[in-house]
Design a protein around this motif. Sequence first.
Motif, PDB file in Angstrom:
ATOM      1  N   GLU A 110       0.836  -1.198   0.000  1.00 45.89           N
ATOM      2  CA  GLU A 110       0.000   0.000   0.000  1.00 45.89           C
ATOM      3  C   GLU A 110       0.874   1.253   0.000  1.00 45.89           C
ATOM      4  O   GLU A 110       1.891   1.292   0.688  1.00 45.89           O
ATOM      5  CB  GLU A 110      -0.900   0.017   1.240  1.00 45.89           C
ATOM      6  CG  GLU A 110      -1.939  -1.067   1.254  1.00 45.89           C
ATOM      7  CD  GLU A 110      -2.967  -0.875   0.148  1.00 45.89           C
ATOM      8  OE1 GLU A 110      -3.397   0.276  -0.088  1.00 45.89           O
ATOM      9  OE2 GLU A 110      -3.337  -1.881  -0.476  1.00 45.89           O
ATOM     10  N   PRO A 111       0.470   2.294  -0.725  1.00 40.61           N
ATOM     11  CA  PRO A 111       1.249   3.539  -0.669  1.00 40.61           C
ATOM     12  C   PRO A 111       1.142   4.182   0.710  1.00 40.61           C
ATOM     13  O   PRO A 111       0.133   4.001   1.415  1.00 40.61           O
ATOM     14  CB  PRO A 111       0.597   4.417  -1.736  1.00 40.61           C
ATOM     15  CG  PRO A 111      -0.730   3.823  -1.995  1.00 40.61           C
ATOM     16  CD  PRO A 111      -0.662   2.370  -1.624  1.00 40.61           C
ATOM     17  N   ARG A 113       0.500   7.116   3.169  1.00 40.29           N
ATOM     18  CA  ARG A 113      -0.277   8.350   3.179  1.00 40.29           C
ATOM     19  C   ARG A 113       0.278   9.246   4.287  1.00 40.29           C
ATOM     20  O   ARG A 113       0.462   8.812   5.418  1.00 40.29           O
ATOM     21  CB  ARG A 113      -1.743   8.048   3.417  1.00 40.29           C
ATOM     22  CG  ARG A 113      -2.283   7.129   2.348  1.00 40.29           C
ATOM     23  CD  ARG A 113      -3.783   7.054   2.312  1.00 40.29           C
ATOM     24  NE  ARG A 113      -4.289   5.989   1.461  1.00 40.29           N
ATOM     25  CZ  ARG A 113      -4.060   5.822   0.170  1.00 40.29           C
ATOM     26  NH1 ARG A 113      -3.269   6.654  -0.455  1.00 40.29           N
ATOM     27  NH2 ARG A 113      -4.584   4.834  -0.514  1.00 40.29           N
ATOM     28  N   HIS A 124       1.417  14.074  -0.910  1.00 40.20           N
ATOM     29  CA  HIS A 124       0.242  13.550  -0.194  1.00 40.20           C
ATOM     30  C   HIS A 124       0.294  12.040  -0.044  1.00 40.20           C
ATOM     31  O   HIS A 124      -0.167  11.473   0.927  1.00 40.20           O
ATOM     32  CB  HIS A 124      -1.048  13.958  -0.908  1.00 40.20           C
ATOM     33  CG  HIS A 124      -1.284  15.427  -0.851  1.00 40.20           C
ATOM     34  ND1 HIS A 124      -1.750  16.062   0.270  1.00 40.20           N
ATOM     35  CD2 HIS A 124      -1.101  16.390  -1.777  1.00 40.20           C
ATOM     36  CE1 HIS A 124      -1.832  17.351   0.043  1.00 40.20           C
ATOM     37  NE2 HIS A 124      -1.448  17.587  -1.196  1.00 40.20           N
ATOM     38  N   VAL A 125       0.816  11.379  -1.078  1.00 42.79           N
ATOM     39  CA  VAL A 125       0.941   9.925  -1.061  1.00 42.79           C
ATOM     40  C   VAL A 125       2.334   9.575  -1.549  1.00 42.79           C
ATOM     41  O   VAL A 125       2.808  10.116  -2.545  1.00 42.79           O
ATOM     42  CB  VAL A 125      -0.116   9.249  -1.973  1.00 42.79           C
ATOM     43  CG1 VAL A 125       0.105   7.755  -2.057  1.00 42.79           C
ATOM     44  CG2 VAL A 125      -1.521   9.562  -1.475  1.00 42.79           C
TER      45      VAL A 125
END
Length: 132
Positions: A110-111, A113, A124-125
């Motif tokens: 998952e990126p 955040r 932002h990500v």
Amino acid sequence: MPFASSAELRAEVLTACRVLTHFRIAEGFGHVSARVPDSERILITPRRALGLVSEAELVELDPDGKQFAGEGSPPLEVAMHLAVYRRRPDIKAMARGHPRHVAAYACSGEPLRVAHGFGANLGHVVPVFGRP
């Protein structure tokens, strides 16, 4: 060939190894390196768990990665350290850890955040590389 680095610098690198191990920032593997003052060399930890590294095993390398001192084997990631030192003459030392919580998160794919202002300079990500 003898070390160009001082005994004090080698002791500082070993202290960094112990601190990173104690606080579980490097659980097993990771690396610590430092520029050797008045020299083109760097001092880097060998291919061994940081908590077990001895002074004799520390490795001194030139900017091309040629080993000049130390009984250890240079880590596979030495190219990353050398690239940073070449690009950033203001960097005097660095450490690379493998914290368990970061490794576990990375496995999720998952990126990241941003959740705090300190991370805002990353965007932002923060994307995650798709392959290990």
